[in-house]
Design a protein around this motif. Structure first.
Motif, mmCIF file in Angstrom:
data_model
loop_
_atom_site.group_PDB
_atom_site.id
_atom_site.type_symbol
_atom_site.label_atom_id
_atom_site.label_comp_id
_atom_site.label_asym_id
_atom_site.label_seq_id
_atom_site.Cartn_x
_atom_site.Cartn_y
_atom_site.Cartn_z
ATOM 1 N N ALA A 6 -58.313 21.128 -4.503
ATOM 2 C CA ALA A 6 -59.276 21.230 -3.313
ATOM 3 C C ALA A 6 -60.252 22.297 -4.093
ATOM 4 N N PRO A 7 -61.495 21.977 -4.945
ATOM 5 C CA PRO A 7 -61.628 23.545 -5.971
ATOM 6 C C PRO A 7 -62.664 23.685 -4.259
ATOM 7 N N GLU A 8 -62.544 25.409 -5.048
ATOM 8 C CA GLU A 8 -63.422 25.863 -4.093
ATOM 9 C C GLU A 8 -64.941 25.931 -4.255
ATOM 10 N N ARG A 9 -65.697 25.297 -5.274
ATOM 11 C CA ARG A 9 -67.385 25.228 -5.249
ATOM 12 C C ARG A 9 -67.421 23.727 -5.060
ATOM 13 N N LEU A 10 -68.128 22.855 -4.802
ATOM 14 C CA LEU A 10 -68.730 21.910 -3.955
ATOM 15 C C LEU A 10 -69.362 20.667 -5.516
ATOM 16 N N GLY A 11 -68.492 19.599 -4.747
ATOM 17 C CA GLY A 11 -68.959 18.572 -7.051
ATOM 18 C C GLY A 11 -70.274 18.217 -6.045
ATOM 19 N N THR A 12 -71.193 17.944 -6.620
ATOM 20 C CA THR A 12 -72.835 17.092 -6.015
ATOM 21 C C THR A 12 -72.747 15.922 -5.239
ATOM 22 N N ARG A 13 -71.819 15.390 -5.356
ATOM 23 C CA ARG A 13 -71.015 14.585 -4.232
ATOM 24 C C ARG A 13 -70.891 14.901 -2.522
ATOM 25 N N ALA A 14 -69.956 16.483 -3.068
ATOM 26 C CA ALA A 14 -69.379 17.069 -1.749
ATOM 27 C C ALA A 14 -70.723 17.454 -0.819
ATOM 28 N N LYS A 15 -71.517 17.728 -1.778
ATOM 29 C CA LYS A 15 -73.357 18.684 -0.605
ATOM 30 C C LYS A 15 -73.803 18.088 -0.482
ATOM 31 N N LEU A 16 -73.193 16.192 -1.033
ATOM 32 C CA LEU A 16 -74.786 15.545 -0.281
ATOM 33 C C LEU A 16 -74.125 15.047 0.912
ATOM 34 N N VAL A 17 -73.347 14.825 0.572
ATOM 35 C CA VAL A 17 -72.070 14.338 1.852
ATOM 36 C C VAL A 17 -72.509 15.729 3.411
ATOM 37 N N LEU A 18 -72.474 17.233 2.934
ATOM 38 C CA LEU A 18 -72.451 18.117 3.755
ATOM 39 C C LEU A 18 -73.809 18.182 3.899
ATOM 40 N N PHE A 19 -75.031 17.797 3.049
ATOM 41 C CA PHE A 19 -76.522 17.640 3.540
ATOM 42 C C PHE A 19 -76.866 16.668 4.502
ATOM 43 N N VAL A 20 -76.454 15.991 4.678
ATOM 44 C CA VAL A 20 -76.460 14.403 5.461
ATOM 45 C C VAL A 20 -75.681 15.165 6.775
ATOM 46 N N LEU A 21 -74.517 15.344 6.539
ATOM 47 C CA LEU A 21 -73.492 15.775 7.784
ATOM 48 C C LEU A 21 -75.045 16.642 8.896
ATOM 49 N N CYS A 22 -75.043 18.481 7.846
ATOM 50 C CA CYS A 22 -75.664 18.758 8.815
ATOM 51 C C CYS A 22 -77.091 18.664 9.335
ATOM 52 N N ALA A 23 -77.841 17.708 8.661
ATOM 53 C CA ALA A 23 -79.297 17.541 9.089
ATOM 54 C C ALA A 23 -78.838 16.707 10.459
ATOM 55 N N ALA A 24 -78.047 16.408 10.809
ATOM 56 C CA ALA A 24 -77.885 15.168 11.955
ATOM 57 C C ALA A 24 -77.771 16.238 13.139
ATOM 58 N N GLN A 25 -76.741 17.082 13.040
ATOM 59 C CA GLN A 25 -76.389 18.082 13.765
ATOM 60 C C GLN A 25 -77.651 19.242 13.995
ATOM 61 N N PHE A 26 -78.311 18.930 12.779
ATOM 62 C CA PHE A 26 -79.825 20.513 13.074
ATOM 63 C C PHE A 26 -80.720 19.728 13.990
ATOM 64 N N MET A 27 -80.296 17.993 14.005
ATOM 65 C CA MET A 27 -81.733 17.447 14.387
ATOM 66 C C MET A 27 -81.580 17.483 15.624
ATOM 67 N N ILE A 28 -79.863 17.209 16.459
ATOM 68 C CA ILE A 28 -79.426 17.341 17.874
ATOM 69 C C ILE A 28 -79.460 18.709 18.531
ATOM 70 N N ALA A 29 -79.890 19.802 17.791
ATOM 71 C CA ALA A 29 -79.578 21.272 18.437
ATOM 72 C C ALA A 29 -81.221 21.489 18.585
ATOM 73 N N LEU A 30 -81.606 20.862 17.435
ATOM 74 C CA LEU A 30 -83.422 21.055 18.089
ATOM 75 C C LEU A 30 -83.766 19.819 18.474
ATOM 76 N N ASP A 31 -83.448 19.137 19.196
ATOM 77 C CA ASP A 31 -83.429 18.185 19.991
ATOM 78 C C ASP A 31 -83.731 19.245 21.674
ATOM 79 N N PHE A 32 -82.238 20.036 21.863
ATOM 80 C CA PHE A 32 -81.781 20.419 22.608
ATOM 81 C C PHE A 32 -82.591 21.277 23.239
ATOM 82 N N SER A 33 -83.697 22.403 22.231
ATOM 83 C CA SER A 33 -84.520 22.771 22.374
ATOM 84 C C SER A 33 -86.050 22.644 22.414
#
Length: 473
Positions: free
Chosen positions: A18-45
């Motif tokens: 498990a390298p400390e730096r994230l690879g390109t695919r890992a960054k894309l996965v993280l972006f998608v998952l975080c975008a979904a969480q952000f969208m839900i938090a946005l809806d709350f307010s």
């Protein structure tokens, strides 16, 4: 994507080493998952400042406007644990995509709503979609990124966007409503849902529990019913007070059902929630810290909105600018929180965050009616957000560390339940205190004082509770 029945992570290549730096695919996965969480938090307010305009357009009475928020909060908070467990058993990716589709369709329905019934139905369906997206997205995140620097960084970004979503929702709600009308707020969520739904299938792979045990039906019924009753009581009390019979009945019923849930789980052969896991110090105290930081910080945002608009007379746009500065502090802090944890350790960062949030919230006790109050509100809230983000990142790490992948859905369900319950509990309780005083400024100061006291008490409890756990992450 191939579906297997192992506890493999959604990006198995990230597992070992498990390298400390994230690879390109890992960054894309993280972006998608975080975008979904952000969208839900946005809806709350996002609808908070749009409610008067929405009510006038749809013909909703002032007394019923609170249902625009409650209709979303009830299912989004009440079904979190259930869907987190279902995802463990039947596939996190599958449930995540289903939740995205439901949320997106409901957002479109809310945009096109022709009467109050259609709008409230759409909000409830949005809440159900959110109850699926939040725990499955978090469990995909924690099973994708192993414990250590990768998970700390991933949780730091996720926590930052969650806090930003709630704050930015207040800003964007007013801006969009003024420019394009309240329907644009729901259209924004529908568009965001389409984008995430388009990207997610090609990036996420399936993961689930290695076997399919029975769903604990009595446990599911009691915990879901209990959460629904408690959230209903607190959401309704925020608008109409705690003296209403339906609020009292719902609160008592909720407590009884949650008590029954604990009794059921202690006897169940395959419990929905593992009580031994709840007895883990990291899980119990981590979630308490998370619930507290969300409850108290969301209350600060609410109280300062009242202060800036009702006492200082700022417009919705200028009030939004104040919270925009807070959002910048949140973004910077979230991006650097993993480094702070690397230097101080998770437990120390968690405690420091609670204390910093308490100290800077205490500064707001000196708010006055003059122009200096605006600058004090901006500075205090922005710096308090630094401690808030430290808590968000470190509590997420604390509460999910040391658990097998098969329990990550449950653990992240607890984490996200803490977040949602915190967002639901703090505002009604402390706004009731604020409204108990005839002088609004005096009431706001009283509520802020209680906010500070709660943070300090919880910090002391967490310090004692985690004293033997060392450094969880």
């Amino acid at each position: 994507m191939a579906t297997d029945t192992t506890t493999s992570s959604p990006a198995g290549a990230l597992r070992d080493p498990a390298p400390e730096r994230l690879g390109t695919r890992a960054k894309l996965v993280l972006f998608v998952l975080c975008a979904a969480q952000f969208m839900i938090a946005l809806d709350f307010s996002i609808l908070n400042v749009s409610l008067p305009v929405l009510g006038a357009d749809l013909g909703m009475s002032r007394a019923n406007l609170q249902w625009a928020v409650t209709a979303f909060a009830l299912p989004s908070g009440g079904f979190l644990l259930l869907f987190g467990r279902i995802a463990d058993l039947f596939g996190r990716r599958r449930l995540f995509l289903t939740g995205l589709a439901v949320f997106t369709a409901a957002s479109l329905l809310a945009t096109l709503a022709w009467d109050p019934a259609a709008f409230l139905a759409a909000r409830a369906i949005q809440g159900l979609g959110a109850a699926v997206i939040v725990p499955t997205g978090m469990s995909l995140l924690t099973t994708t990124f192993p414990e250590g620097p990768q998970r700390e960084r991933a949780l730091g970004i996720s926590g930052t966007l969650l806090s930003l979503g709630f704050t930015i929702g207040v800003v964007m709600g007013g801006t969009l409503t003024d420019a394009f009308g309240w329907r644009s707020t729901m259209a924004l969520l529908a568009g965001a849902g389409v984008l995430v739904l388009a990207a997610a299938p090609g990036l996420l792979t399936e993961s689930r529990h290695p076997r399919r045990p029975r769903i604990d039906v009595p446990g599911a019924v009691t915990v879901t019913g209990g959460l629904l009753a408690v959230i209903y009581a607190l959401s309704t009390a925020a608008q109409r007070g705690f003296g209403r019979p339906d609020v009292v009945i719902a609160l008592v019923l909720g407590v009884l059902l949650l008590g029954a849930f604990v009794a059921v789980e202690s006897r169940a052969a395959e419990p929905m929630v593992s009580l031994p896991m709840l007895r883990r110090r990291t899980v119990a105290w981590g979630n308490l810290a998370g619930l507290t930081t969300f409850a108290m910080m969301s209350t600060v945002v609410f109280l300062l909105t009242l202060y800036l608009q009702e006492i200082r007379g700022l417009s919705a746009f200028r009030t939004g600018l104040v919270f925009g500065v807070q959002g910048v502090f949140a973004a910077v802090t979230g991006m650097t929180a993993a480094r702070v944890i690397g230097r101080l350790g998770t437990r120390t960062t968690l405690l420091a965050g609670l204390l910093v949030q308490a100290a800077l919230t205490a500064v707001l006790l000196f708010l006055g009616s003059g122009p200096a109050g605006t600058w004090l509100a901006l500075t205090g809230a922005s710096l308090a957000c630094v401690g808030h983000l430290w808590v968000i990142v470190s509590y997420g790490i604390t509460a999910t560390s040391g658990l097998p992948d098969g329990e990550q859905g449950l653990a992240t369900g607890l984490v996200t339940s803490s977040q949602q319950v915190g967002l639901t509990v703090g505002i009604p309780l402390l706004s009731a205190l604020a409204s108990s005083r005839t002088n609004l400024l005096s009431g706001i100061r009283l509520a802020l004082a209680v906010d500070v006291a709660v943070l300090l008490v919880v910090a002391a409890l967490v310090a004692v509770g985690l004293r033997r756990t060392g450094r969880p992450a």
